[in-house]
Design an enzyme around this catalytic site. Sequence first.
Site, PDB file in Angstrom:
ATOM      1  N   LYS A  79      22.723  12.066  37.217  1.00  0.00           N
ATOM      2  CA  LYS A  79      22.762  11.489  38.568  1.00  0.00           C
ATOM      3  C   LYS A  79      24.144  11.724  39.177  1.00  0.00           C
ATOM      4  CE  LYS A  79      21.811   6.976  40.822  1.00  0.00           C
ATOM      5  NZ  LYS A  79      21.456   5.555  40.548  1.00  0.00           N
ATOM      6  N   SER A 155      17.421   3.910  43.125  1.00  0.00           N
ATOM      7  CA  SER A 155      18.222   4.969  43.710  1.00  0.00           C
ATOM      8  C   SER A 155      18.288   6.241  42.867  1.00  0.00           C
ATOM      9  CB  SER A 155      19.643   4.458  43.964  1.00  0.00           C
ATOM     10  OG  SER A 155      20.281   4.165  42.731  1.00  0.00           O
ATOM     11  N   SER A 179      17.352   0.597  39.668  1.00  0.00           N
ATOM     12  CA  SER A 179      17.425   2.010  40.045  1.00  0.00           C
ATOM     13  C   SER A 179      17.058   3.019  38.978  1.00  0.00           C
ATOM     14  CB  SER A 179      18.818   2.345  40.573  1.00  0.00           C
ATOM     15  OG  SER A 179      18.919   1.920  41.898  1.00  0.00           O
TER      16      SER A 179
END
Length: 493
Positions: A79, A155, A179
């Site tokens: 990420k 997210s 997330s």
Amino acid sequence: MAITDLTACRMREALRRREFSALEAADASLAAIARLDGRVRAFLSVDADGARRRAAGIDKRLAAGEPAGLLAGVPVAVKDNMCTADGQATTCASRILGGWRAPYDAHVVERLAAEGAVVVGKTNLDEFAMGSSTENSAFGATRNPWDLERVPGGSSGGSAAAVAARMVPLALGSDTGGSIRQPAALCGVVGLKPTYGRVSRYGLVAFASSLDQIGPFGRTVADAALLLQATAGHDPRDSTSVPEAVPDYLAALEEPVRPLRIGLPKEFFGAGLDPEVRRVVRDALAAYERLGAQMVEVSLPHSAEYAIAAYYIVATSEASSNLARYDGVHYGRRSSDHADMIDMYMRSRVQGFGDEVKRRVMLGAYALSAGYYEAYYKKALRVRRLIRRDFQDAFKTVDCIMGPTSPTAAFRQGERTADPLAMYLSDVYTVSCNLAAIAGVSVPCGFTRAGLPVGLQIITDVFTEDRLLRIARMYERETAWADRSPPVCEARP
Ligand code: GLN
């Protein structure tokens, strides 16, 4: 079977047996990205040259019979809120960091390298990890591989989508209020939020420091266990990292937990839960019952009523403080059309941050300001303690808590962007785990009639990820959800 269809565990064995090389595995992953990511848009950057170079290095070690690590030759995505010193930018999907290059690797990125993983790229996210749909990215939204019109969740939507679409077998995400687990549910993969303190956040760009935790995505429970194994453990550079021994997560994974008492909080099955999600989750619970588990109704009264409110005060307060560092001087983008220094700070932030980040900074600054601190921030901390106590009470009588990960399956792009509250409610079942600092996982448990994946959330007490994974695996063994691949993969050349 194509290399990209292999789970990380299978791929690792095949690489050890030299059935194919690490370079071939990297090339297969890069080819899948080239073929699919124009549609899915999971990646913000792809480091093809670096990945091929690292893979070739692993091949040398493997050929020489040298130890090459737990993940030797396995492609992994990271990420883009974790620092990498490999020359790729670390953007947090924000214009304010656009193009910023980190001078060092995050602890987890160092761990990946030490274990022989091949990082192929950095994945999309909601700006600074604030959101539940990956639509808040300054660089465009990621799409759900099961239905490109829908969101992948957020997210960590890029990481979840990359694993679901089989571009990589493993990816790292971060979970502050859901997330990892929520996008895992919406994309039909396994996503685990470890106990606060289990994985070092050194080099993770901070959002809400008392809640943030890094964790793994994989298509199977064993794959998530493998990536957790490679990244967990004490690191003195993160003062919240706990010097607790890391168990061997794979060793006892196939051993069922017996007897197993499952706590079902009535609050997790109440209003707001989509009927189809309810049905699919109930079916999964019935499977546990067939395995001999005992169902116990428990109550998490404070979670149900106040978790979202407490979370959005604590998280925004910490965010407003953490994001003060983006001033146009220390990091990233600086406005070019300012009158003086204060004006430069203001313009850099106004131009650099997106709407959701601004909303959070304002909410947080308000909750922390003189006169409101007691009424909001301090009260939220008290509620947080009560939520923690709800779980402690529940864990006196049950081994784990189960329920849906998300109240709905993947929603349409744009459906909730105009209504921040509707978006925040996507996290109604996930935020309390972060407030209580405990561990949680989302495992695929079926599909809606429209073919959208549904996730089962399992929660256990601090530092019991080994049992959490075993409980998840008990169910996974009974199902074949992990074998299904999303429609986007099916159009094979
Ligand atoms: N969706 C939640 C939020 O917007 C959680 C985000 C996260 O876990 N990083 O804050």
